[in-house]
Scaffold this active site. Structure first.
Site, mmCIF file in Angstrom:
data_model
loop_
_atom_site.group_PDB
_atom_site.id
_atom_site.type_symbol
_atom_site.label_atom_id
_atom_site.label_comp_id
_atom_site.label_asym_id
_atom_site.label_seq_id
_atom_site.Cartn_x
_atom_site.Cartn_y
_atom_site.Cartn_z
ATOM 1 N N SER A 95 0.827 -1.201 0.000
ATOM 2 C CA SER A 95 0.000 0.000 0.000
ATOM 3 C C SER A 95 0.871 1.266 0.000
ATOM 4 C CB SER A 95 -0.950 -0.040 1.203
ATOM 5 O OG SER A 95 -1.981 0.907 1.071
ATOM 6 N N ASP A 225 -9.518 -5.586 -4.343
ATOM 7 C CA ASP A 225 -8.939 -4.558 -3.482
ATOM 8 C C ASP A 225 -9.887 -3.361 -3.472
ATOM 9 O OD1 ASP A 225 -7.418 -2.477 -2.338
ATOM 10 O OD2 ASP A 225 -5.540 -3.343 -3.052
ATOM 11 N N HIS A 254 -7.378 -5.920 -0.052
ATOM 12 C CA HIS A 254 -6.219 -5.051 0.112
ATOM 13 C C HIS A 254 -5.293 -5.568 1.207
ATOM 14 C CE1 HIS A 254 -3.945 -1.352 -0.240
ATOM 15 N NE2 HIS A 254 -4.045 -1.140 1.060
#
Length: 274
Positions: A95, A225, A254
């Site tokens: 991320s 995600d 995610h």
């Protein structure tokens, strides 16, 4: 506890386990190096030196008001790598951490021959924000809403965010413990750092960083995600890099958890060794 001190005097906490080729992990927002606890053991067990740090303002690192931007995050990562004198490093970023490792590798790691490979998972590059040049991105109102929620009631926001982060709202098996740990890590973030990091992960353009990479990069992402849309990230990033491998995980969220975590870790280790 192990700390390094950055050039601007900020203390950065890190964990260092195992021996062998170094693999350095950078976590996502609003987490800490604790998000990589499973990987630290698995990669150390597989013969690597596994290292993860808490980003400034996060976890056990200093609760900073200044420097909560991607350029400084990359400098902090450089400070960790240089202080430990790491060579032939494999960088793994999730991320926001994916943006951090891409910027560090492009602007620091290659010239010094520090970095040998890069891995991103559900990463924010090339650019999350909708702009004239990036019409498929998310509108600024999305990120304004995140900032407002963090400022108003961050504790409840972390609890709510854990549902979509791990895909529990889409029927994935996610334990209460996983959700609680997400909340726990989120509550360790300095509020100013959490707030400012939204701008860092949403408005930083990594296009030129991706183009500048000369080392191999594995770009991994789940196709469910809900936090970083795959069409705006992995599918665009793979078109920008010189030596990239794209790995898409069907139904994966995610957050790196459950069967997705098991498969991703296995694939990263095999890719490094391969």
């Amino acid at each position: 506890m192990p700390y390094i001190t950055t050039a601007d005097g900020v203390q950065i906490y890190y964990t260092d386990q195992g021996q062998g080729q170094p693999v350095v992990f950078s976590h996502g927002w609003p987490l800490s190096s604790d998000a990589w606890q499973v990987e630290l053991k698995r990669f150390a067990d597989a013969g690597f030196r596994a290292i993860a740090h808490d980003r400034r303002g996060h976890g056990r690192s200093e609760k900073t008001y200044y420097g909560n931007d991607m350029d400084t995050y990359a400098k902090d990562l450089a400070a960790v790598v240089e202080e430990l004198d790491l060579r032939d490093v494999v960088l793994v970023g999730h991320s926001t951490g994916g943006g951090e490792v891409v910027r560090y590798a492009a602007q620091y790691g290659q010239d010094q021959q520090r970095v040998s490979r890069v891995v991103t998972a559900g990463a924010v590059p090339p650019l999350m924000l909708k702009t004239d040049a990036n019409p498929d991105g998310l509108p600024i109102e999305v990120f304004d809403g995140i900032r407002a929620s963090v400022l108003k009631d961050r504790s409840q926001f972390w609890k709510d965010l854990s549902e979509s982060f791990f895909g529990a709202n889409h029927g994935r098996a996610v334990s209460q413990g996983d959700k609680d740990d997400f909340w726990r890590q989120g509550m360790l973030v300095n509020l100013a750092a959490a707030y400012d990091c939204v701008k860092a992960f949403s408005e930083t353009d990594f296009t030129e960083d991706l183009k500048a990479l000369t080392v191999p990069i594995l770009i991994a992402q789940g196709d469910d995600d809900q936090i970083v849309p795959i069409g705006d990230s992995a599918y665009k990033s793979i078109q920008l890099v010189k030596d990239g491998t794209l790995k898409v995980y069907e139904g994966a969220p995610h957050g790196i958890q459950g069967d997705y975590q098991d498969k991703l870790d296995e694939d990263i280790i095999n890719w490094i060794k391969g």
